[in-house]
Design an enzyme around this catalytic site. Structure first.
Site, short mmCIF file in Angstrom:
data_model
loop_
_atom_site.label_atom_id
_atom_site.label_comp_id
_atom_site.label_asym_id
_atom_site.label_seq_id
_atom_site.Cartn_x
_atom_site.Cartn_y
_atom_site.Cartn_z
N ASP A 27 27.44 60.64 28.46
CA ASP A 27 27.69 59.71 29.56
C ASP A 27 28.01 60.53 30.81
OD1 ASP A 27 28.13 57.11 30.71
OD2 ASP A 27 30.27 57.52 30.60
N ASP A 66 29.62 59.06 34.32
CA ASP A 66 30.86 58.65 34.99
C ASP A 66 32.04 58.74 34.02
OD1 ASP A 66 29.92 57.76 37.65
OD2 ASP A 66 28.79 56.30 36.49
N ASP A 92 33.44 58.34 27.40
CA ASP A 92 34.85 58.07 27.70
C ASP A 92 35.22 56.62 27.48
OD1 ASP A 92 33.25 57.27 30.03
OD2 ASP A 92 35.18 56.94 31.03
#
Length: 341
Positions: free
Chosen positions: A26, A28, A225
């Site tokens: 990922d 961001d 995250d």
């Protein structure tokens, strides 16, 4: 632990960059936040790549094109080609192309990433509900997307056109904090029309399919995250995952995670790719990791000392075991405070 309820993070005797052939990262909250590289990300990714791991960047953010994302990563010190970037715009464009005629017009509510992805699939992006579209697609358009675009989508959806969304993340990390994501914008159109979109992005299968088709990964490791997109998407795809604590997920959220949100591994940041993962072992009524032992009775208890992350892993084992196939309702505030988390 495919097919069973995960009750503790797993260990790995090998560095993760050696145990898996491809990292599906990922962006961001993992590689960057607000456009700036997260601490240790550049160096960790450089070493993982040098060791032979293929790096692919998988994002639910449909605003930017793969070329723009690759250029940004390269500027940060992470050499990247456009083919190494997979976006939810690409996943939703494939989904649409399988349901409408070639060359069909699609109303776009979002940014350039969606338009480029639609053209790649032989579809024609249009800007108005009066341009004879056969479908509507909605993706993150950035903080400056005009409110009138949501009205345009609502007009078309209310006429019965099929509605697609790149993703439904309610929030997105920024350099100033947590901002509304595409999911918040999708809610506007849902409230106005009462309709439900077809969604392509993580954690749903179209995004995982797009990623595997474009990377050819055989032993992928999802790195993210967010529990509700990255980790759930990995579980839906039947692959392992690494949660890093550099984005939206904090200690209490991790301890309370239901089975579909429990990662295979947990680490502080992307340096976790370069190391093995410690084993969590059963010890009496609790679980030991490193110098810490965690137990679950009326509340989560933690004893010992050492690396804080080992304490968190032990707490996860105690909390997830106590919760079984549900969410842990035990208080872990004092235990987390001991770890500074």
């Amino acid at each position: 632990m495919s097919g069973s309820v995960r009750t503790r993070p797993e260990g790995s005797g090998q560095p993760l960059s050696e145990a898996y052939d491809t990292a599906l990262l990922d962006l961001d909250g993992v590689v960057y936040a607000g456009g700036n590289a997260i601490a240790h990300a550049v160096g960790a990714l450089e070493r993982a790549r040098a060791g032979g791991m293929h790096l692919a960047y998988v994002t639910n953010n449909a605003l930017r094109t793969p070329d723009v994302v690759a250029e940004h990563l390269t500027e940060l010190g992470i050499p990247t080609g456009a083919d190494d970037v997979i976006t939810s715009a690409q996943a939703v464009a494939r989904l649409i192309s399988e349901q409408v005629p070639a060359g069909a017009r699609v109303l776009v509510i979002g940014g350039e990433g969606l338009r480029v992805a639609l053209r790649e699939r032989g579809l024609t992006p249009v800007e108005s509900a009066d341009d004879d579209p056969v479908a509507v697609v909605q993706g993150y358009g950035g903080p400056d997307l005009p409110w009138g675009r949501f009205a345009e989508a609502s007009y078309a959806v209310a006429r019965g056109l099929p509605w697609f969304a790149s993703n439904t993340d309610l929030t997105i990390p920024s350099g100033r904090g947590i901002a509304p994501g595409n999911g918040a914008a999708v809610e506007v159109v849902r409230i106005a029309t009462g309709a439900e979109p077809q969604v392509a992005g993580k954690p749903l299968p179209p995004m995982h399919r797009e990623t595997i088709l474009r990377t050819g990964a055989e032993r992928p490791l999802v790195v993210g995250d967010r529990l509700d997109t990255d980790i759930e998407g990995a579980i839906n795809g039947g692959v392992d995952s690494l949660l890093v604590l550099t984005g939206v997920t904090d200690g209490p959220q991790l301890l309370a995670a239901p089975p579909r949100h429990r990662p295979t591994y947990v680490d502080a940041d992307l340096r976790g790719l370069l190391t093995g993962q410690p084993e969590i072992t059963r010890e009496g009524d609790g679980f030991r990791c490193g110098g810490w032992t965690a137990t679950a009775a009326d509340r989560l208890e933690l004893e010992g000392e050492g690396e804080a992350l080992d304490g968190l892993r032990a707490l996860c084992a105690a909390a997830w075991t106590a919760a079984g196939d549900g969410s842990c309702g035990l208080d872990g505030e004092k235990a987390l405070a001991r770890l500074g988390l």
